[in-house]
Design a protein around this motif. Structure first.
Motif, PDB file in Angstrom:
ATOM      1  N   MET A 101       0.819  -1.205   0.000  1.00  0.00           N
ATOM      2  CA  MET A 101       0.000   0.000   0.000  1.00  0.00           C
ATOM      3  C   MET A 101       0.854   1.256   0.000  1.00  0.00           C
ATOM      4  N   LEU A 102       0.356   2.282  -0.667  1.00  0.00           N
ATOM      5  CA  LEU A 102       1.070   3.537  -0.799  1.00  0.00           C
ATOM      6  C   LEU A 102       0.154   4.697  -0.416  1.00  0.00           C
ATOM      7  N   PRO A 103       0.425   5.397   0.695  1.00  0.00           N
ATOM      8  CA  PRO A 103      -0.349   6.597   1.025  1.00  0.00           C
ATOM      9  C   PRO A 103       0.235   7.815   0.319  1.00  0.00           C
ATOM     10  N   ILE A 104      -0.600   8.640  -0.281  1.00  0.00           N
ATOM     11  CA  ILE A 104      -0.174   9.840  -0.996  1.00  0.00           C
ATOM     12  C   ILE A 104      -0.908  11.028  -0.402  1.00  0.00           C
ATOM     13  N   TYR A 105      -0.155  12.033   0.019  1.00  0.00           N
ATOM     14  CA  TYR A 105      -0.744  13.184   0.686  1.00  0.00           C
ATOM     15  C   TYR A 105      -0.640  14.416  -0.214  1.00  0.00           C
ATOM     16  N   PHE A 106      -1.760  15.102  -0.403  1.00  0.00           N
ATOM     17  CA  PHE A 106      -1.836  16.282  -1.247  1.00  0.00           C
ATOM     18  C   PHE A 106      -1.913  17.542  -0.385  1.00  0.00           C
ATOM     19  N   SER A 107      -1.269  18.615  -0.874  1.00  0.00           N
ATOM     20  CA  SER A 107      -1.403  19.916  -0.234  1.00  0.00           C
ATOM     21  C   SER A 107      -1.131  20.982  -1.284  1.00  0.00           C
ATOM     22  N   ASP A 108      -1.958  22.045  -1.310  1.00  0.00           N
ATOM     23  CA  ASP A 108      -1.657  23.142  -2.212  1.00  0.00           C
ATOM     24  C   ASP A 108      -0.701  24.093  -1.481  1.00  0.00           C
ATOM     25  N   ALA A 109      -0.305  25.178  -2.143  1.00  0.00           N
ATOM     26  CA  ALA A 109       0.695  26.095  -1.562  1.00  0.00           C
ATOM     27  C   ALA A 109       0.010  27.168  -0.733  1.00  0.00           C
ATOM     28  N   GLY A 110      -0.700  26.742   0.306  1.00  0.00           N
ATOM     29  CA  GLY A 110      -1.317  27.708   1.209  1.00  0.00           C
ATOM     30  C   GLY A 110      -2.433  28.511   0.588  1.00  0.00           C
ATOM     31  N   GLY A 111      -3.044  27.948  -0.472  1.00  0.00           N
ATOM     32  CA  GLY A 111      -4.158  28.659  -1.093  1.00  0.00           C
ATOM     33  C   GLY A 111      -3.742  29.868  -1.902  1.00  0.00           C
ATOM     34  N   GLN A 112      -2.473  29.966  -2.291  1.00  0.00           N
ATOM     35  CA  GLN A 112      -1.984  31.132  -3.015  1.00  0.00           C
ATOM     36  C   GLN A 112      -2.017  30.939  -4.530  1.00  0.00           C
ATOM     37  N   GLY A 113      -2.667  29.894  -4.968  1.00  0.00           N
ATOM     38  CA  GLY A 113      -2.792  29.677  -6.407  1.00  0.00           C
ATOM     39  C   GLY A 113      -1.679  28.840  -7.006  1.00  0.00           C
ATOM     40  N   ARG A 114      -0.629  28.542  -6.233  1.00  0.00           N
ATOM     41  CA  ARG A 114       0.443  27.687  -6.730  1.00  0.00           C
ATOM     42  C   ARG A 114       0.148  26.262  -6.293  1.00  0.00           C
ATOM     43  N   LYS A 115      -0.116  25.399  -7.234  1.00  0.00           N
ATOM     44  CA  LYS A 115      -0.535  24.037  -6.912  1.00  0.00           C
ATOM     45  C   LYS A 115       0.683  23.126  -6.872  1.00  0.00           C
TER      46      LYS A 115
END
Length: 260
Positions: free
Chosen positions: A112-126
């Motif tokens: 199994m592989l867990p993958i965690y997503f996060s944007d750049a603090g909501g500043q439009g940089r994904k």
């Protein structure tokens, strides 16, 4: 085979292993090296989720990788939103893998592989935070808390004990054992573990244990048969889920018989 003909065989489906099986699993896992993932390209954070105010998420993927390092199948077990699962689906077939090894020898396995997503603090940089740590082969699948699911459009994994009803097999076939192998495997057993996806299909059947007289040709026949099985879609609280089951085969001289 029909649903009716296979009804008695389903009594051998299990959600957990015996103490002997778990002990062997602990010993084997201590000497084996997990799959190494070269996750490029990285998945992109779904822009439509940003518009909903969602800035983090996660996906848990089950992978099967053969002894040559080829990805043979993959299945999303859980996702905080299906958009994250789609983002992984766009890139995972391009990833490369170093196969798992036991005593330095590569072998087919499912992990199994867990993958965690996060944007750049909501500043439009994904961007995507790739924490590509693979859990131990015999570790239970982690369950998401209700707070993680955002109550939007999740994919959820459920343990067999959490299902609304016992699994119902709609279609299945018996393994076709080569004539030259029938005498040596007579009365022997083999246990497989596999996922059932949200459509009821068997995915990634993996051998857990087998008798000394069961050859690779016999286990391959059993694995091929399992890949054709189909279940009534499984649910938890009325919602489709992914789950993991086990099947024990007892091999007779001319055919494989289901049993405990």
């Amino acid at each position: 085979m029909t649903k009716g003909l296979l009804a008695l065989g389903m009594s051998c489906l299990m959600a957990g292993g015996s103490s002997d099986t778990n002990a062997r699993a602990d010993a084997e896992s201590a000497s084996q090296k997990a799959i190494e993932v070269k996750a490029q390209p990285m998945p992109t954070f779904p822009s439509k989720l940003l518009s909903k105010g969602i800035h983090t998420g996660s996906v848990v993927v089950a992978l099967s990788v053969d002894e040559l390092g080829y990805l043979t199948d993959w299945l999303v077990l859980e996702a905080t939103d299906r958009e994250f699962a789609l983002a992984v689906a766009e890139v995972i077939d391009y990833w490369t893998f170093e196969p798992a090894k036991r005593g330095g020898i590569p072998f087919y396995t499912e992990q199994m592989l867990p993958i965690y997503f996060s944007d750049a603090g909501g500043q439009g940089r994904k961007r995507t935070k790739g924490r590509f740590s693979i859990s131990d082969f015999f570790q239970d699948v982690p369950s998401m808390s209700p707070a993680m699911r955002y109550r939007l459009n999740p994919i959820v994994f459920a343990n067999a004990s959490e299902l609304d009803e016992a699994p119902t097999l709609l279609f299945g076939v018996e393994p076709r054992i080569p004539a030259a192998e029938q005498a040596s495997c007579s009365g022997e057993e083999a246990v497989f573990e596999f996922y059932v996806d949200q459509e009821g299909n068997v995915r990634m059947p993996t051998l857990l244990e087998k008798g000394e007289g069961v050859s690779p040709l016999v286990t391959s026949a059993a694995q091929y048969a399992l890949e054709q099985w189909r279940f009534e879609p499984l649910t938890k609280a009325g919602q489709p889920v992914v789950t993991k089951l086990r099947q024990r085969f007892i091999f007779n001289p001319s055919y494989a018989q289901f049993g405990r």
